[in-house]
Write a protein that holds these residues in place. Structure first.
Motif, mmCIF file in Angstrom:
data_model
loop_
_atom_site.group_PDB
_atom_site.id
_atom_site.type_symbol
_atom_site.label_atom_id
_atom_site.label_comp_id
_atom_site.label_asym_id
_atom_site.label_seq_id
_atom_site.Cartn_x
_atom_site.Cartn_y
_atom_site.Cartn_z
ATOM 1 N N PHE A 283 -3.158 5.978 -1.697
ATOM 2 C CA PHE A 283 -2.084 5.408 -2.516
ATOM 3 C C PHE A 283 -1.107 4.620 -1.646
ATOM 4 O O PHE A 283 -0.289 5.175 -0.922
ATOM 5 N N VAL A 284 -1.244 3.317 -1.733
ATOM 6 C CA VAL A 284 -0.474 2.390 -0.911
ATOM 7 C C VAL A 284 0.384 1.547 -1.840
ATOM 8 O O VAL A 284 -0.131 0.927 -2.763
ATOM 9 N N GLN A 285 1.681 1.555 -1.612
ATOM 10 C CA GLN A 285 2.532 0.774 -2.514
ATOM 11 C C GLN A 285 2.644 -0.674 -2.051
ATOM 12 O O GLN A 285 2.944 -0.957 -0.892
ATOM 13 N N PHE A 286 2.408 -1.573 -3.010
ATOM 14 C CA PHE A 286 2.670 -2.988 -2.785
ATOM 15 C C PHE A 286 3.946 -3.335 -3.533
ATOM 16 O O PHE A 286 4.042 -3.110 -4.737
ATOM 17 N N HIS A 287 4.930 -3.827 -2.784
ATOM 18 C CA HIS A 287 6.193 -4.195 -3.424
ATOM 19 C C HIS A 287 5.998 -5.523 -4.134
ATOM 20 O O HIS A 287 5.404 -6.443 -3.568
ATOM 21 N N PRO A 288 6.499 -5.630 -5.376
ATOM 22 C CA PRO A 288 6.253 -6.869 -6.120
ATOM 23 C C PRO A 288 6.891 -8.097 -5.471
ATOM 24 O O PRO A 288 6.314 -9.176 -5.503
ATOM 25 N N MET B 197 2.640 6.203 0.000
ATOM 26 C CA MET B 197 2.900 7.443 -0.751
ATOM 27 C C MET B 197 2.245 8.621 -0.047
ATOM 28 O O MET B 197 2.759 9.715 -0.033
ATOM 29 N N GLY B 198 1.073 8.377 0.520
ATOM 30 C CA GLY B 198 0.366 9.448 1.211
ATOM 31 C C GLY B 198 0.969 9.722 2.571
ATOM 32 O O GLY B 198 1.916 9.062 2.993
ATOM 33 N N SER C 36 3.891 16.435 -2.316
ATOM 34 C CA SER C 36 4.121 15.059 -2.657
ATOM 35 C C SER C 36 5.140 14.917 -3.790
ATOM 36 O O SER C 36 5.041 15.620 -4.784
ATOM 37 N N VAL C 37 6.107 14.027 -3.571
ATOM 38 C CA VAL C 37 7.056 13.744 -4.650
ATOM 39 C C VAL C 37 6.794 12.392 -5.308
ATOM 40 O O VAL C 37 7.271 12.149 -6.414
ATOM 41 N N ASN D 186 2.512 6.583 -7.156
ATOM 42 C CA ASN D 186 3.397 5.415 -7.135
ATOM 43 C C ASN D 186 4.836 5.885 -7.015
ATOM 44 O O ASN D 186 5.309 6.649 -7.847
ATOM 45 N N ARG D 187 5.517 5.399 -5.990
ATOM 46 C CA ARG D 187 6.908 5.786 -5.801
ATOM 47 C C ARG D 187 7.839 4.868 -6.586
ATOM 48 O O ARG D 187 7.618 3.661 -6.643
#
Lengths: 241, 565
Positions: B228-233, B344-345, B370-371, B375-376
């Motif tokens: 789970f990798v966040q891509f910022h818009p 996230m991971g 995990s909190v 998706n954060r």
């Protein structure tokens, strides 16, 4: 576009003295000076040393002297320099550790000396202070400081008097003195009522000029002076009474 | 030998927070590869969430609603008790920050102001203009000065030292001297941040290689939910510097090349303030369908906010646009595209930041409690760092105080350092091979092309193959010249070995997870599958190979439901 980078190199303990080294660098892209430096290091000389981290002008790592001007390498676009000769030097007023890396220790020591942290009141309101925005606006510019050291290095007083605390530390102190939540008391902070403190400043405003974050440290120093004079007047009145 | 009770690795928000909360009677030091104020935490812009209910529209907010938004935002992968704990702690944490001197922006009545953020039911994000991370990091560092916390800066941790199943210290590469040294401790806390730099496009600082996560993995600790990798818009094109979610929170529009606010098609009620995974995918879809500009970006339009509001609430955004994009957002829309932003991971820890390795703790972005689940939400990462940094500081102190612990064996620690130094010497002794920056670029290309926003089985399998080839190349790495001091080549090569491990774990987890959840979007499995996949991925190193296991998500009272915005 073809550039010549003329970079001051020095490895104390190895080199006799600092000297400039030229690197030829070609790029068609819109690059920042930091990106160019990284390319040069990667492709031409991996011993070339400089600090960096955020590349967005907020961490304060990559301050240096660029064609005679103090700035952050990351926020300086090469094309904006309007010349193909780029001369890079480490920050003055600090010892060179290697190439463009300087020993920031005196800068931090000056900061520690002003007790740069909030002195809260005896009790803190449970749900936070009620402070009007215009009160916070008074310290707004000072909390924008990233401790890059440009002002300290550009300051002519620091250059001649190593005891002088310098613009960044004094501006930081003023940020707390003006903070409505801070209760450090006049006695505590008026230790800067000296030539090494608030009165050392030559008011030539080099610090304001070079700050890459639009902070005006000299405003803070002037503010401290005003408060010091006002403190003196008040204490005189007390004595008269 | 340098010996402390507790070593905190990392001087950003989580590390500082841990150091300040640890038992002051213990000997503690922070080790950081940069000066603490150069940590990536200072780049956080938008804010920190807490259900203070300070604004008119936020009066009915409370921590349980914050927890619900966090869990829903996580696509139900967050452990619910952990999310509840974080959100409950949020309110006192903000007031504590305020009392330490954080200059929060104020509401018209003088309270801490709050702005709307993505995926949140109320205006809940406290902020200091758009430099929230900067001011909190500086404030915590000021407290560290006050407490005279010992800091070893410009020292890169290269390895955890594990003796008889207990963490007894670390090995460092000291940049200033070029030495490789052991440092002994009874407890080690990792607060080493994320790994954004394994992607070509990232908002992260250059220092965010994620080696801390890899070091823990090599020491036998499992990594959790790494796929789970966040891509910022919204990162500015083409430099990929972050443009805060606060820009949309303050009312900014996302517009495609037809001049249309396309979020209406993807999240009709939340619009621009849908969670990041949804907005990032929407932008990428618009660009892929030819409705972007130059096939690269869309516009973030702030013009209608006016100069006064932009200067007051988003001064850094304007500065970034002017300096790095050559445009003024007061007059011109900002070209933006998604970029890797957050992991996230991370290191598998429980709600007390305790790992499976005795004496080893982790907090902040490098950890996975995990909190944030899949998706954060924006504004929850600063909160995570401060809340769990504190918990890590307390737990490590309890561990050191609670047991009759012997210090690690001096000879053992020295031998570990000697082995690390031998690795460096091998790179220096070679006269040819692969250079660090070439290796790094190869890896970034693979991750960006094959393990990005949209994923398929075929591409992930190819990525895994390519990563394993790059690992072979790493075995032929070399450094030209003999310079040991301030050698970025040494730093990069040390870290690169761990980056290969990380990317392998990310890709493997993504390949195996045959569903779509939060940031993990599988084109070949486009639906969430709660029956099969409401569980955490755990990857640990066994006999030199990644071994995969799963653990059920902890549910308290929020049953998974369809995620609509």
């Amino acid at each position: 576009m073809k550039y010549t980078f003329r970079i001051l190199r020095f490895d104390p303990g190895v080199d006799q003295s600092p000297c400039f080294q030229d690197f030829i660098y070609e790029t068609e892209e819109k690059k920042s000076l930091l990106e160019a430096l990284m390319d040069i290091r990667n492709d031409q000389d991996c011993s070339l040393s400089f600090r960096y981290s955020c590349r967005e002008a907020v961490c304060g790592s990559c301050a240096m002297v660029i064609n005679g001007q103090f700035d952050l390498a990351c926020r300086t676009m090469m094309e904006s320099l309007g010349t193909s000769l780029i001369v890079l030097e480490p920050l003055p007023n600090l010892e060179i550790q290697k190439d463009l890396i300087v020993d920031m220790e005196p800068f931090w020591r000056a900061l520690f000396a002003v007790e740069p942290y909030l002195f809260p009141g005896e009790t803190s309101p449970e749900n936070g202070h009620r402070i009007e925005d215009r009160e916070m606006e008074k310290i707004d510019q000072f909390v924008n400081c990233i401790m890059c050291g440009c002002c300290y290095s550009a300051c002519p007083v620091v250059a001649r008097d190593e005891r002088y605390l310098g613009p960044a530390a004094l501006a930081k102190l003023y940020r707390f003195v003006k903070d409505p939540r801070d209760e450090r008391g006049y006695k505590r902070w008026s230790r800067v009522n000296t030539e090494a403190g608030a009165w050392g400043c030559d008011t030539v405003f080099k610090c304001n000029e070079v700050c890459p974050r639009k902070v005006r440290p000299a405003d803070g120093i002037e503010g401290l002076r005003r408060k010091l004079i006002w403190g003196k007047v008040k204490s005189l009145f007390k004595r008269v009474r | 030998m340098i010996t402390h009770d507790i070593l905190v690795v990392g001087g950003g928000l989580a590390g500082l927070s841990a150091a300040l909360t640890a038992d002051p009677h213990l000997s503690l030091a922070i080790i950081s590869r940069v000066h603490p104020l150069r940590s990536h935490s200072v780049a956080a812009q938008g804010g920190i969430n807490a259900a203070l209910g300070n604004s008119q529209e936020g009066r009915d907010d409370n921590w349980e609603k914050h927890a619900f938004d966090t869990i829903k935002g996580s696509d139900y992968l967050a452990d619910q008790a952990a999310a509840e704990l974080m959100c409950r702690e949020a309110v006192p944490t903000i007031y504590e920050m305020e009392h330490l001197g954080v200059p929060f922006s104020r509401s018209p009545v003088g309270l801490i102001a709050q702005r709307p953020f993505g995926g949140a039911g109320f205006p809940r994000t406290c902020f200091a203009a758009d430099r929230t991370g900067l001011v909190i990091a500086h404030t915590l560092y000021e407290q560290a000065i006050k407490r005279q916390v010992k800091v070893y800066d410009e020292a890169l941790v290269t390895k955890l030292v594990v003796e008889n199943g207990r963490c007894v210290g670390v090995v460092i590469y000291d940049l200033a001297t070029g030495q490789v040294l052991p440092m002994r401790a009874r407890a080690v806390i990792f607060a080493t941040g994320g790994y954004g730099r394994v992607y070509l496009r990232t908002t992260n600082a250059y220092i965010n290689h994620g080696s801390g996560i890899g070091i823990a993995y090599r020491a036998g600790v499992a990594l959790k939910d790494m796929e789970f990798v966040q891509f910022h818009p919204t990162s500015i094109y083409p430099k990929n510097i972050l443009i805060t979610e606060g820009a949309r929170g303050e009312g900014g529009y996302l517009v495609n090349n037809k001049g249309y606010r396309f979020m209406a098609d993807y999240a009709p009620s939340a619009m621009e303030l849908a969670p990041r995974d949804i907005v990032a995918r929407s932008i990428q879809t618009e660009v892929d369908k030819g409705r972007g500009f130059e096939d690269e970006y869309v516009h973030l339009d702030l013009r209608h906010l006016g100069q006064k509001k932009i200067d007051k609430r988003l001064p850094s955004v304007r500065e970034i646009c002017l300096k790095f994009g050559g445009i003024d957002p007061v007059e011109t829309p900002i070209p933006i595209q998604p970029a890797q932003h957050y992991s996230m991971g991370g290191i598998d820890v429980d709600v007390r930041c305790v790992s499976s390795l005795a004496g080893f703790y982790a907090a902040g972005e490098c950890a996975c409690v995990s909190v944030h689940g899949a998706n954060r939400l924006g504004g929850n990462s600063l909160l995570d760092t401060v809340v769990f940094g504190k918990i890590a500081g307390q737990e490590a102190s309890n561990f050191v105080n609670g047991l009759e612990l012997k210090d690690g064996n001096e000879k053992f620690l020295l031998d570990e350092a000697v082995a690390e130094k031998a690795k460096v010497d091998t790179w220096l002794s070679r006269s040819g091979g692969k250079m660090a920056h070439h290796l790094l670029n190869d890896l970034k290309v693979v991750m960006s092309e094959k393990a990005g926003i949209f994923r398929t089985k075929k591409e992930l399998a190819e990525a895994l193959e390519a990563i394993r080839e790059i690992r072979d190349d790493y075995g032929r790495a070399f450094i030209s010249g003999q310079c040991l001091r301030y050698s970025q080549a040494i730093v990069n090569l040390v870290e690169f070995g761990y980056m290969v491990d990380l990317t392998e774990v990310i890709t493997l987890g993504a390949l195996l997870r045959e569903e779509t959840r939060g940031s993990h979007y599988r084109l070949d499995f486009p639906k969430r599958d709660d029956a099969g996949w409401l569980k955490h991925t755990l990857v640990s190193l066994k006999d030199g190979k990644p071994e995969v296991a799963y653990r059920d998500v902890q549910i308290t009272k929020y049953q998974p439901q369809e995620r609509k915005y």
